[in-house]
Motif scaffolding. Structure first.
Motif, PDB file in Angstrom:
ATOM      1  N   PRO A  38       0.804  -1.235   0.000  1.00  0.00           N
ATOM      2  CA  PRO A  38       0.000   0.000   0.000  1.00  0.00           C
ATOM      3  C   PRO A  38       0.837   1.286   0.000  1.00  0.00           C
ATOM      4  N   ASP A  39       1.944   1.287   0.744  1.00  0.00           N
ATOM      5  CA  ASP A  39       2.786   2.487   0.777  1.00  0.00           C
ATOM      6  C   ASP A  39       3.403   2.775  -0.590  1.00  0.00           C
ATOM      7  N   GLU A  40       3.794   1.709  -1.282  1.00  0.00           N
ATOM      8  CA  GLU A  40       4.343   1.881  -2.629  1.00  0.00           C
ATOM      9  C   GLU A  40       3.268   2.432  -3.571  1.00  0.00           C
ATOM     10  N   TYR A  41       2.048   1.900  -3.449  1.00  0.00           N
ATOM     11  CA  TYR A  41       0.952   2.390  -4.282  1.00  0.00           C
ATOM     12  C   TYR A  41       0.666   3.864  -3.998  1.00  0.00           C
ATOM     13  N   ILE A  42       0.649   4.219  -2.730  1.00  0.00           N
ATOM     14  CA  ILE A  42       0.358   5.617  -2.359  1.00  0.00           C
ATOM     15  C   ILE A  42       1.388   6.553  -2.988  1.00  0.00           C
ATOM     16  N   SER A  43       2.646   6.173  -2.986  1.00  0.00           N
ATOM     17  CA  SER A  43       3.681   7.001  -3.617  1.00  0.00           C
ATOM     18  C   SER A  43       3.415   7.175  -5.108  1.00  0.00           C
ATOM     19  N   ILE A  44       3.091   6.076  -5.779  1.00  0.00           N
ATOM     20  CA  ILE A  44       2.797   6.134  -7.216  1.00  0.00           C
ATOM     21  C   ILE A  44       1.569   7.004  -7.469  1.00  0.00           C
ATOM     22  N   ALA A  45       0.534   6.823  -6.652  1.00  0.00           N
ATOM     23  CA  ALA A  45      -0.706   7.573  -6.832  1.00  0.00           C
ATOM     24  C   ALA A  45      -0.505   9.068  -6.609  1.00  0.00           C
ATOM     25  N   GLU A  46       0.293   9.427  -5.626  1.00  0.00           N
ATOM     26  CA  GLU A  46       0.548  10.847  -5.369  1.00  0.00           C
ATOM     27  C   GLU A  46       1.296  11.497  -6.530  1.00  0.00           C
ATOM     28  N   ILE A  47       2.247  10.781  -7.098  1.00  0.00           N
ATOM     29  CA  ILE A  47       2.986  11.308  -8.253  1.00  0.00           C
ATOM     30  C   ILE A  47       2.044  11.459  -9.445  1.00  0.00           C
TER      31      ILE A  47
END
Length: 165
Positions: free
Chosen positions: A72-81
């Motif tokens: 989830p943390d990796e996804y959140i980083s991608i989503a924010e970018i």
């Protein structure tokens, strides 16, 4: 008479003062960046292409998140970018000063980008709920909202396309 060294120093100072005063007049006062667009159709097509790539990437990442193939943390980083890039494209369209005939098409596409950003925000909420091990009912409600935002975004894109001159 003055020495050669004194005359040279005076001349250098005089040239420096004159050069500095010309710089004041040569430097532009308004340094804001302006985008000049002459082909609004091509600009919108290029923007749509860039958005399409972003949507494909974020959708693939969200599927991986839902299948527990991504943290989830990796996804959140991608989503924010991705959200930041979509916002940048939205601002680029706003600042393009579309002509009267293109305004409605641009406005609808900007609306589609807003819905897309709302969708991405909701996927971040899902990722946070997965991290917190929340119940699946709240996740399912948000997934329904994500689907609705996706549909609204696609409808606005279709409307934008239909309003092209």
């Amino acid at each position: 008479m003055g020495s050669r060294k004194g005359i040279a120093v005076t001349a250098v100072i005089l040239v420096g003062v004159v050069a500095a005063s010309f710089l004041v007049y040569l430097l532009p006062e308004d340094t804001t960046m302006k985008i000049s667009i002459s082909d609004f159709e091509e600009h919108l097509d290029i923007t749509k292409e860039r958005v399409s790539m972003e949507v494909t990437g974020i959708d693939d990442s969200f599927k991986k998140l839902m299948n527990s193939e991504m943290d989830p943390d990796e996804y959140i980083s991608i989503a924010e970018i991705t959200s930041s890039q979509i916002l940048s494209l939205e601002m680029e369209l706003r600042s393009s000063d579309a002509t009267q005939e293109w305004t409605e098409s641009y406005v609808n596409y900007i609306g589609a980008l807003k819905k897309l950003n709302d969708k991405i925000t909701e996927t971040i909420v899902v990722a946070n709920l997965i991290t917190d091990d929340s119940n699946s009912n709240s996740i399912n409600e948000i997934l329904a909202k994500i689907k609705q935002l996706e549909t609204e975004s696609l409808d606005l894109i279709k409307k934008s396309d239909s309003l092209r001159p």
